[in-house]
Design an enzyme around this catalytic site. Structure first.
Site, PDB file in Angstrom:
ATOM      1  N   HIS A 366      -2.151 -31.462   8.916  1.00 14.97           N
ATOM      2  CA  HIS A 366      -2.756 -30.502   9.837  1.00 14.97           C
ATOM      3  C   HIS A 366      -3.117 -31.128  11.189  1.00 14.97           C
ATOM      4  CE1 HIS A 366      -4.142 -26.669  10.860  1.00 14.97           C
ATOM      5  NE2 HIS A 366      -4.990 -26.410   9.885  1.00 14.97           N
ATOM      6  N   ASP A 370      -0.046 -26.564  13.136  1.00  8.69           N
ATOM      7  CA  ASP A 370      -0.949 -25.542  12.597  1.00  8.69           C
ATOM      8  C   ASP A 370      -0.139 -24.544  11.770  1.00  8.69           C
ATOM      9  OD1 ASP A 370      -3.157 -26.672  13.993  1.00  8.69           O
ATOM     10  OD2 ASP A 370      -2.411 -25.730  15.832  1.00  8.69           O
TER      11      ASP A 370
END
Length: 390
Positions: A366, A370
């Site tokens: 992450h 995204d």
């Protein structure tokens, strides 16, 4: 041979963390060029280092369990001592009626393949080699195999459980998995894919591929679809650095290959973006065969930029999170292929159909991307899977 010859860590293992697993010869023993001399183990593969020349093993500089750095000096060979002249006596002539010798039993063959160090350990500890599953090349029993059995036998309780010592590969896999989840925040998205187009395409072309000596597997289609998805969302094919993101041009796709109780390895299809479906299938056939026979080289598992975990072959529908191969940015999971009832619109009317479906997941770092890029990649991947035509 004059002087001494260095025994060094092979060039193909440079940049790889390796450990001396066992020496197959003792100091003072005679060796021949290219004869297996020492076993090195990484978290992915065990490699036998051959003797660089004829000679006598003079020194062992890195003992068992020592870590070997790139270019490490493992030991030295010296000149071979003069060998006695061969006897000149006439060979004994066998009787014409003599029966042919019986073929050696399996355990005699295995005993003959033991290195001197392993043979001494077997005799010292009274080990039955028939119960040992060799982890060396071509199933050869190594000193580590004998030591593991002896340790397990010594530490086993009287009843109620049994102790299975971790081998080096399992310990390194555990270290790598822990390091990955500690380093990267893992997030997983799950889509569903219809394999109807793949099944139809495979049925049409499988026989032709087989005539060319190529096995056309579902994994080949999955690799090809990954390449298509990378073209749509190239940021997935990347590596995180502290002050920048490195996006790779080459799509080097690793395929997780289970080795049963011995763990798993991840051979790489290098530069997959340049390969046709048939070339991908041929490369996979070669890599998988060599992985399961212990013939992979270190170069076969270097420089991966993305990984596929086809966990569905063992029955799971969804696995999450699948741990990322560091320092990559994402890993694809492919679940079990099974027939499911789905709704499809035909001529403006909803219909209920039975289709071959599988859940596919993308676990991402992450820090790198995204949800938007993750879902865009999966969308392109599923579209590629479902659009294979003639």
């Amino acid at each position: 041979m004059d002087g001494t010859v260095d025994i060094t860590m092979p060039a193909e293992l440079e940049g790889t963390r390796a450990v001396v697993r066992s020496w197959l010869k003792s100091v003072g023993e005679t060796v021949r060029r290219d004869e297996p001399l020492v076993e090195l183990e990484t978290d992915k593969v065990t490699t036998e280092v051959p003797a660089p020349a004829d000679g006598v093993l003079l020194e062992i500089l890195l003992e068992r369990d020592a870590e070997a750095e790139p270019g490490a000096l493992l030991g030295r060979l010296g000149a071979r001592a003069a060998e006695p002249a061969a006897p000149t006596a006439e060979p004994e002539v066998c009787s014409r009626q003599s029966a042919a010798p019986a073929p050696p039993a399996l355990e005699q063959v295995r005993e003959h393949r033991l290195s001197p160090a392993v043979r001494r350990a077997v005799g010292q500890h009274g080990v039955d080699i028939s119960v040992i599953r060799g982890t060396g090349r071509d199933g050869r029993i190594t000193r580590a195999d004998v030591d593991a059995l002896v340790a397990a036998r010594a530490s086993a309780p009287a009843s109620g459980s049994r102790i299975v010592p971790h081998d080096r590969m399992r310990r390194l896999i555990a270290d790598n998995m822990l390091a990955s989840v500690t380093t990267a925040p893992h997030v997983t998205a799950v889509f569903e894919a219809d394999f109807s187009a793949i099944i139809a395409h495979r049925a049409k072309h499988k026989a032709a591929y087989e005539r060319d000596g190529v096995s056309l597997t579902y994994t080949a289609y999955i690799v090809a679809a990954c390449v298509a998805a990378m073209r749509a969302v190239p940021v997935i094919n990347s590596r995180w650095h502290a002050d920048h993101l490195e996006i790779f041009e080459d799509v080097n796709i690793g395929i997780g290959t289970a080795l049963g109780d011995k763990g798993l390895v991840v051979p790489i299809v290098h530069r997959a973006q340049e390969l046709s479906l048939q070339a991908i299938a041929a490369r996979l056939h070669d890599l998988t065969a060599r992985a399961r026979s212990g013939q992979l080289k270190a170069a076969d598992m270097k420089d991966g930029s993305f990984t596929i975990s086809n966990h569905g072959v063992s029955g799971s529908l969804v696995a999450t999170p699948i741990i990322i191969q560091q320092p990559q940015s994402a890993i694809l999971g492919v679940g079990k292929l099974e027939k499911r009832v789905v709704v499809r619109e035909v001529g403006g009317v909803d219909t209920i159909q039975i289709r071959p479906m599988a859940f596919v997941s993308l676990t991402i770092d992450h820090r790198v991307v995204d949800g938007h890029q993750t879902n865009a990649w999966l969308t392109a991947f599923v579209q590629a899977l479902e659009s294979f035509g003639d």
